[in-house]
Design a protein around this motif. Structure first.
Motif, short mmCIF file in Angstrom:
data_model
loop_
_atom_site.label_atom_id
_atom_site.label_comp_id
_atom_site.label_asym_id
_atom_site.label_seq_id
_atom_site.Cartn_x
_atom_site.Cartn_y
_atom_site.Cartn_z
N ALA A 106 0.84 -1.19 0.00
CA ALA A 106 0.00 0.00 0.00
C ALA A 106 0.88 1.24 0.00
O ALA A 106 1.89 1.31 0.69
CB ALA A 106 -0.90 -0.01 1.23
N ASP A 107 0.48 2.23 -0.77
CA ASP A 107 1.22 3.48 -0.85
C ASP A 107 0.52 4.51 0.03
O ASP A 107 -0.49 5.11 -0.35
CB ASP A 107 1.27 3.96 -2.31
N LEU A 108 1.05 4.71 1.24
CA LEU A 108 0.44 5.64 2.18
C LEU A 108 0.75 7.09 1.79
O LEU A 108 1.89 7.42 1.46
CB LEU A 108 0.94 5.37 3.60
N ASP A 109 -0.26 7.94 1.84
CA ASP A 109 -0.07 9.36 1.56
C ASP A 109 0.26 10.07 2.88
O ASP A 109 -0.59 10.19 3.76
CB ASP A 109 -1.35 9.94 0.95
N LEU A 110 1.50 10.52 3.00
CA LEU A 110 1.97 11.09 4.26
C LEU A 110 1.77 12.60 4.37
O LEU A 110 2.17 13.21 5.35
CB LEU A 110 3.45 10.74 4.47
N SER A 111 1.17 13.22 3.38
CA SER A 111 0.91 14.66 3.45
C SER A 111 -0.30 14.91 4.35
O SER A 111 -1.31 14.24 4.23
CB SER A 111 0.63 15.22 2.05
N PRO A 112 -0.20 15.85 5.27
CA PRO A 112 -1.28 16.09 6.24
C PRO A 112 -2.44 16.89 5.63
O PRO A 112 -2.77 17.97 6.08
CB PRO A 112 -0.57 16.89 7.34
N SER A 113 -3.05 16.35 4.58
CA SER A 113 -4.10 17.09 3.88
C SER A 113 -5.47 16.48 4.19
O SER A 113 -6.05 15.77 3.37
CB SER A 113 -3.84 17.06 2.36
N TYR A 114 -5.96 16.75 5.38
CA TYR A 114 -7.30 16.32 5.78
C TYR A 114 -8.18 17.55 5.90
O TYR A 114 -7.81 18.52 6.57
CB TYR A 114 -7.24 15.58 7.13
#
Length: 200
Positions: A106-114
């Motif tokens: 799985a490629d986790l998206d680590l940018s804090p864009s919530y």
């Protein structure tokens, strides 16, 4: 632990392009697994997880942890045994070792864009007659605090360890249930948890 099967806690915002979500489901499916936990020959808990290493390391929520539990992992068309590598009640995360090799990571998206109101897709795998079945449901991010991200979606008792994807197909984290709400564990917390385990 909640046992309601379909108690609606909010109505997800309509998504204009259903085909988009279908494509995202197909894209992410190979990196998802179903998890069943047995104790005394009975299924006591079940949920999903995501593969985070090529040698089959799976991350899910610590809600699925059972002392002396037997973990059965459904990966693609295989049934694998799993063992708990490490867990953290504070983070509500658990890593399970499996024998899966050359796994789809799985490629986790680590940018804090919530963002509040952001459309998301909950996606994972469950069991149906001993076969893995892809499940998904739509939702939105309801609100965000320093400690958690709360989702507005249909509440089901299998929402442990499902992946959360945005409209670009990026994995933003995994789900868990607490106090009648569906919450998200952020991808960056998952990444730190995995790295800490590997470094040890």
């Amino acid at each position: 632990q909640k046992t309601e099967n379909s108690h609606k806690i909010g109505t997800p915002l309509p998504t204009p392009n259903l085909g988009l979500w279908e494509k995202i489901s197909l894209k992410l499916s190979p990196s998802l697994v179903g998890i069943q936990v047995f104790q005394d020959n009975k299924i006591v808990r079940q949920g999903s997880g995501i593969i985070v290493s090529s040698d089959g390391l799976v991350v899910t929520t610590a809600n699925l942890f059972i002392s002396n539990g037997i973990y059965q992992i459904f990966y693609e068309d295989k049934i694998l045994k799993g063992s708990v590598a490490t867990s953290s009640l504070k983070l509500n995360l658990m890593l399970i070792k499996t024998s899966a090799s050359n796994s789809n990571i799985a490629d986790l998206d680590l940018s804090p864009s919530y963002k509040t109101g952001q459309d998301i897709l909950l996606i994972g795998k469950l069991f149906d007659l001993s076969k893995p079945v892809l499940v998904s449901q739509r939702g939105t991010i309801s609100y965000i605090t320093d400690k958690t991200v709360v989702l507005d979606t249909v509440l089901n008792n299998y929402l442990y360890g499902l992946g959360i994807a945005d409209m670009e197909g990026r994995l933003k984290g995994i789900t868990y249930l607490r106090n009648g709400r569906v919450n998200l564990i952020k991808a960056e917390l998952i990444d730190s948890f995995i790295k800490e385990y590997i470094e040890k």
